[in-house]
Scaffold this motif. Sequence first.
Motif, mmCIF file in Angstrom:
data_model
loop_
_atom_site.group_PDB
_atom_site.id
_atom_site.type_symbol
_atom_site.label_atom_id
_atom_site.label_comp_id
_atom_site.label_asym_id
_atom_site.label_seq_id
_atom_site.Cartn_x
_atom_site.Cartn_y
_atom_site.Cartn_z
ATOM 1 N N ARG A 35 118.281 35.935 95.258
ATOM 2 C CA ARG A 35 116.850 35.821 94.952
ATOM 3 C C ARG A 35 116.580 36.410 93.566
ATOM 4 O O ARG A 35 115.820 35.842 92.777
ATOM 5 N N HIS A 36 117.222 37.566 93.273
ATOM 6 C CA HIS A 36 117.101 38.150 91.935
ATOM 7 C C HIS A 36 117.670 37.201 90.882
ATOM 8 O O HIS A 36 117.127 37.087 89.771
ATOM 9 N N THR A 37 118.760 36.530 91.230
ATOM 10 C CA THR A 37 119.390 35.589 90.305
ATOM 11 C C THR A 37 118.430 34.468 89.948
ATOM 12 O O THR A 37 118.275 34.094 88.772
ATOM 13 N N PHE A 38 117.776 33.911 90.960
ATOM 14 C CA PHE A 38 116.798 32.836 90.722
ATOM 15 C C PHE A 38 115.716 33.302 89.759
ATOM 16 O O PHE A 38 115.388 32.618 88.781
ATOM 17 N N ALA A 39 115.158 34.495 90.024
ATOM 18 C CA ALA A 39 114.037 34.993 89.227
ATOM 19 C C ALA A 39 114.445 35.257 87.782
ATOM 20 O O ALA A 39 113.760 34.838 86.836
ATOM 21 N N THR A 40 115.569 35.947 87.588
ATOM 22 C CA THR A 40 115.973 36.303 86.224
ATOM 23 C C THR A 40 116.394 35.081 85.421
ATOM 24 O O THR A 40 116.092 34.974 84.235
ATOM 25 N N LEU A 41 117.086 34.137 86.058
ATOM 26 C CA LEU A 41 117.493 32.929 85.340
ATOM 27 C C LEU A 41 116.288 32.082 84.957
ATOM 28 O O LEU A 41 116.231 31.510 83.859
#
Length: 365
Positions: free
Chosen positions: A315-321
């Motif tokens: 979920r963090h990956t989605f947001a930061t990307l």
Amino acid sequence: MGTKVTLRHKPITNGRESLYLDFYPPIRCKATMKLVHKEYLGIYIYQNPQNEIQRDYNREMLYKAEAIRSVRVQSCINEEYGFLDKHKLKADFLDFFRSIALKKDPKWRMVYKHFEKFCGGKCSFGEVTVDLCRRFRDYLMTTRQLKFTNKKMKCNSAAGYFSTFRALLKIAYRDKLIRENVNDFLEKIEYEDTRREFLTLDELKRLADTPCNIPVLRHAAIFSCFTGLRISDILQLEWKHISQASDGGWWMRIRTEKTETEATLPISDEALEYCGQPGTGKVFKGLERSMTQHPLQKWIRTAGIERNITFHCFRHTFATLQIALGTDIFTVSKMLTHKNVSTTQIYAELVNEKKRESANRISLK
């Protein structure tokens, strides 16, 4: 107009009468939310008593029925005028807690287990005071984990558990089950700043290209990176929640389990490919929460990623990307179903931190 409670008799078999209470106007049952006219007491008397023993029995049963009727009248008055019913204060708070927890996510059940342990398995509504809740707060900040008893509970776990407990107190106060709004006198447990791990785009590509012993785990993980969905929402995602939009794209309509937020979110064609063939029931059939522990870590290590990446990190990956690739923070906030954009701001700060790191790599020294 106040509700009138009348004791009535209904002839039944074997020369007996069943006693029941008649409510007018009817009252609403909180368990079923239906209007109730009658309450059968499970008390029977002789219709035509034949001797003194039967007459004494009738008098005793009628006395008990009248006592119940008086209690119901008092309850109706208390509900109508906002008084707290003293009989509710004697009711089992743990039973109430358990019934609510069973309808919520697993964290609620974990908080219930801790509270049950804290209060020794017994607690009435009348005992739920500011002092008790403060002592439970202290307990959470000092206790050990239930599963790993040699490890102290982490501060952020304690903060999350106490936040859940306060949500329960809010429900109890709303339903007039406790004397006062205890939350007004409680201090929350502050969260500690933690490092939010996420995958870079290169790491995500590497992970996607790495075979996994559990294909459904791989599909769900990559899908989370594409959509930002939590594991709780992915587990309950069904094909009926996914539909095609008028512009030819795809959408999913969900109700998030954690925040209970209704949301309609777009899905890219590439993300949809990881869902497999459309069908009925669950999208990720066979996916279990236990797979997000050791099996997930094994797959991540196989991909050559040594950092501590949990399923929530996708979920963090989605947001930061999304932010790194230029999506504005308000759109990302909506995609993550955050109620406040300040929550999403954390990911923007992570991206800025990475930009600073990349800028400092060029040096003539």
